[in-house]
Write a protein that holds these residues in place. Structure first.
Motif, PDB file in Angstrom:
ATOM      1  N   VAL A  10       5.104  39.349  41.847  1.00 30.76           N
ATOM      2  CA  VAL A  10       4.039  39.006  40.910  1.00 30.76           C
ATOM      3  C   VAL A  10       3.403  37.684  41.340  1.00 30.76           C
ATOM      4  CG1 VAL A  10       3.487  38.377  38.521  1.00 30.76           C
ATOM      5  CG2 VAL A  10       5.040  40.278  38.990  1.00 30.76           C
ATOM      6  N   SER A  11       4.224  36.703  41.682  1.00 31.19           N
ATOM      7  CA  SER A  11       3.725  35.406  42.128  1.00 31.19           C
ATOM      8  C   SER A  11       2.885  35.548  43.399  1.00 31.19           C
ATOM      9  CB  SER A  11       4.902  34.455  42.373  1.00 31.19           C
ATOM     10  OG  SER A  11       4.439  33.213  42.833  1.00 31.19           O
ATOM     11  N   GLU A  12       3.360  36.347  44.341  1.00 26.89           N
ATOM     12  CA  GLU A  12       2.602  36.571  45.577  1.00 26.89           C
ATOM     13  C   GLU A  12       1.281  37.277  45.295  1.00 26.89           C
ATOM     14  OE1 GLU A  12       5.530  38.686  47.859  1.00 26.89           O
ATOM     15  OE2 GLU A  12       6.353  36.839  48.733  1.00 26.89           O
ATOM     16  N   ALA A  13       1.287  38.213  44.355  1.00 25.75           N
ATOM     17  CA  ALA A  13       0.047  38.903  43.979  1.00 25.75           C
ATOM     18  C   ALA A  13      -0.947  37.907  43.383  1.00 25.75           C
ATOM     19  CB  ALA A  13       0.343  40.034  42.998  1.00 25.75           C
ATOM     20  N   MET A  14      -0.463  36.986  42.552  1.00 29.18           N
ATOM     21  CA  MET A  14      -1.350  35.972  41.968  1.00 29.18           C
ATOM     22  C   MET A  14      -1.900  35.042  43.050  1.00 29.18           C
ATOM     23  SD  MET A  14      -1.792  36.742  38.869  1.00 29.18           S
ATOM     24  CE  MET A  14      -1.717  38.395  39.555  1.00 29.18           C
ATOM     25  N   ASP A  15      -1.088  34.758  44.072  1.00 27.72           N
ATOM     26  CA  ASP A  15      -1.583  33.967  45.206  1.00 27.72           C
ATOM     27  C   ASP A  15      -2.751  34.683  45.884  1.00 27.72           C
ATOM     28  OD1 ASP A  15       0.385  32.065  44.729  1.00 27.72           O
ATOM     29  OD2 ASP A  15       1.701  32.764  46.354  1.00 27.72           O
ATOM     30  N   MET A  16      -2.610  35.984  46.062  1.00 24.23           N
ATOM     31  CA  MET A  16      -3.671  36.766  46.697  1.00 24.23           C
ATOM     32  C   MET A  16      -4.924  36.805  45.823  1.00 24.23           C
ATOM     33  SD  MET A  16      -1.519  39.924  48.375  1.00 24.23           S
ATOM     34  CE  MET A  16      -2.997  40.741  48.945  1.00 24.23           C
ATOM     35  N   VAL A  17      -4.734  37.046  44.527  1.00 26.85           N
ATOM     36  CA  VAL A  17      -5.874  37.080  43.606  1.00 26.85           C
ATOM     37  C   VAL A  17      -6.598  35.738  43.645  1.00 26.85           C
ATOM     38  CG1 VAL A  17      -6.546  37.211  41.165  1.00 26.85           C
ATOM     39  CG2 VAL A  17      -4.889  38.832  42.089  1.00 26.85           C
ATOM     40  N   GLU A  18      -5.833  34.666  43.593  1.00 24.34           N
ATOM     41  CA  GLU A  18      -6.428  33.330  43.613  1.00 24.34           C
ATOM     42  C   GLU A  18      -7.194  33.079  44.913  1.00 24.34           C
ATOM     43  OE1 GLU A  18      -5.063  29.210  41.758  1.00 24.34           O
ATOM     44  OE2 GLU A  18      -3.726  29.909  43.338  1.00 24.34           O
ATOM     45  N   GLU A  19      -6.656  33.549  46.015  1.00 21.60           N
ATOM     46  CA  GLU A  19      -7.340  33.391  47.304  1.00 21.60           C
ATOM     47  C   GLU A  19      -8.688  34.119  47.294  1.00 21.60           C
ATOM     48  OE1 GLU A  19      -6.645  34.666  51.929  1.00 21.60           O
ATOM     49  OE2 GLU A  19      -4.877  34.068  50.764  1.00 21.60           O
ATOM     50  N   PHE A  20      -8.716  35.335  46.763  1.00 21.22           N
ATOM     51  CA  PHE A  20      -9.979  36.083  46.683  1.00 21.22           C
ATOM     52  C   PHE A  20     -10.969  35.390  45.744  1.00 21.22           C
ATOM     53  CE2 PHE A  20      -7.389  39.874  48.052  1.00 21.22           C
ATOM     54  CZ  PHE A  20      -8.007  40.005  49.286  1.00 21.22           C
TER      55      PHE A  20
END
Length: 98
Positions: A10-20
């Motif tokens: 979940v944390s890694e997914a939020m990192d990706m969302v934030e990057e986009f």
């Protein structure tokens, strides 16, 4: 009590969302500025100006997305990501039964 789902994923997914979102922020700001400028077009009808105002407001909601990302991160159980990383780094431990 260990959780059954992956807080790390979940944390890694939020990192990706934030990057986009970060990649989209500058183009969205440029779009917002163009929409603001369009509101200044001479003799623009009120119904068009209202739609442009709504568009400008909608584009400006990127902060709500950032707040949602933060809320997801804050909802993760304390220490769950760190615990999961530690388990991954130390490798799977076999449980010996006597």
């Amino acid at each position: 009590m260990p959780i059954k789902w992956s807080a790390l994923k979940v944390s890694e997914a939020m990192d990706m969302v934030e990057e986009f979102i970060d990649q989209a922020a500058e183009p969205l700001e440029q779009a917002r500025l163009v929409a603001i400028a369009a509101r200044g077009i001479a003799d623009i009808p009120q119904y068009i100006d209202e739609r442009l105002a709504h568009l400008t407001s909608s584009i400006g909601r990127i902060d709500y997305i950032r707040s949602s990302i933060k809320a997801v991160r804050e909802s993760l159980p304390n220490g769950a990501v760190a615990d999961e990383l530690q388990r991954i780094e130390s490798g799977a431990q076999l449980v010996l039964v006597a």
